[in-house]
Design a protein around this motif. Structure first.
Motif, short mmCIF file in Angstrom:
data_model
loop_
_atom_site.label_atom_id
_atom_site.label_comp_id
_atom_site.label_asym_id
_atom_site.label_seq_id
_atom_site.Cartn_x
_atom_site.Cartn_y
_atom_site.Cartn_z
N HIS A 153 0.81 -1.28 0.26
CA HIS A 153 -0.08 -0.11 0.09
C HIS A 153 0.74 1.34 -0.02
O HIS A 153 1.96 1.11 0.79
N LYS A 155 -19.14 -15.79 2.19
CA LYS A 155 -19.62 -14.78 3.14
C LYS A 155 -21.16 -14.60 2.73
O LYS A 155 -21.73 -14.45 3.65
N GLY A 190 -18.18 -4.04 1.08
CA GLY A 190 -17.44 -3.93 2.45
C GLY A 190 -16.47 -4.78 2.67
O GLY A 190 -15.51 -4.48 2.99
N PHE A 191 -16.96 -6.16 2.25
CA PHE A 191 -16.04 -7.16 2.40
C PHE A 191 -14.66 -7.03 1.44
O PHE A 191 -13.58 -7.37 1.68
N SER A 192 -15.10 -6.57 0.30
CA SER A 192 -14.04 -6.31 -0.75
C SER A 192 -13.10 -5.06 -0.23
O SER A 192 -11.75 -5.28 -0.33
N LYS A 193 -13.39 -4.28 0.36
CA LYS A 193 -12.68 -3.09 0.79
C LYS A 193 -11.85 -3.43 1.89
O LYS A 193 -10.59 -3.19 2.03
N ARG A 194 -12.47 -4.36 2.75
CA ARG A 194 -11.41 -5.12 3.93
C ARG A 194 -10.36 -5.93 3.33
O ARG A 194 -9.26 -5.89 3.76
N ALA A 195 -10.79 -6.44 2.24
CA ALA A 195 -9.69 -7.65 1.64
C ALA A 195 -8.63 -6.82 1.15
O ALA A 195 -7.44 -7.22 1.00
N GLU A 196 -8.96 -5.82 0.40
CA GLU A 196 -8.00 -4.72 -0.28
C GLU A 196 -7.11 -4.01 0.78
O GLU A 196 -5.93 -3.70 0.42
N GLU A 197 -7.56 -3.77 2.16
CA GLU A 197 -6.71 -3.25 2.94
C GLU A 197 -5.53 -4.00 3.48
O GLU A 197 -4.55 -3.84 3.77
N ILE A 198 -6.09 -5.59 3.51
CA ILE A 198 -5.19 -6.59 3.95
C ILE A 198 -4.11 -6.71 2.73
O ILE A 198 -2.73 -6.92 2.99
#
Length: 142
Positions: free
Chosen positions: A16, A112, A71-79
């Motif tokens: 990132h 999910k 929402g799930f995708s945003k959290r995955a991209e943060e990881i």
């Protein structure tokens, strides 16, 4: 450094843009080259590794489903900066097509959805043969 998302590729890894080490390297211009990261390259070339076809979505569940996916995708991209939602496309009455840059992300999103909507969803997963890494998932609301 990616021209679109500003994430940095170091060796085989992508990081990132807000990682401190990457900020320092960009500020110093030490070995910095501007290009596209693998995820943005896939998006530019209209390619994907994960595809989810969702059918028979009840109208009262559509907004909840879209919020869950984004929402799930945003959290995955943060990881992992390369795990991205490419698009959610409406395919007709109660049908959606979801594409992702990673097949694992498509599987996780599908599981999910299945978990969130309990016994209201049936799922079928198909894996393309080598050398392709595309996973195609079909979900039906029952």
């Amino acid at each position: 450094v990616c021209r679109v998302c500003h994430n940095a590729r170091v060796g085989k890894g992508c990081y990132h843009a807000y990682d401190e080490i990457i900020k320092e390297k960009i500020a110093e211009h030490v070995g910095v080259h501007f290009t596209l990261c693998p995820a943005d390259e896939m998006i530019k070339d209209h390619k994907f590794e994960g595809e989810i076809m969702i059918n028979s979505v009840p109208e009262d569940k559509e907004a909840m489903l879209i919020n869950l996916i984004t929402g799930f995708s945003k959290r995955a991209e943060e990881i992992n900066s390369q795990h991205r939602l490419i698009a959610i496309e409406r395919q007709g009455d109660g049908a959606f097509r979801v594409t992702t840059t990673e097949n694992q992300l498509a599987e996780k999103i599908s599981r999910k959805i299945e978990e969130s909507f309990k016994k209201a969803v049936e799922m079928n997963i198909e894996y393309d043969k080598e050398p392709y890494e595309v996973t195609r998932i079909k979900l039906w609301f029952i």
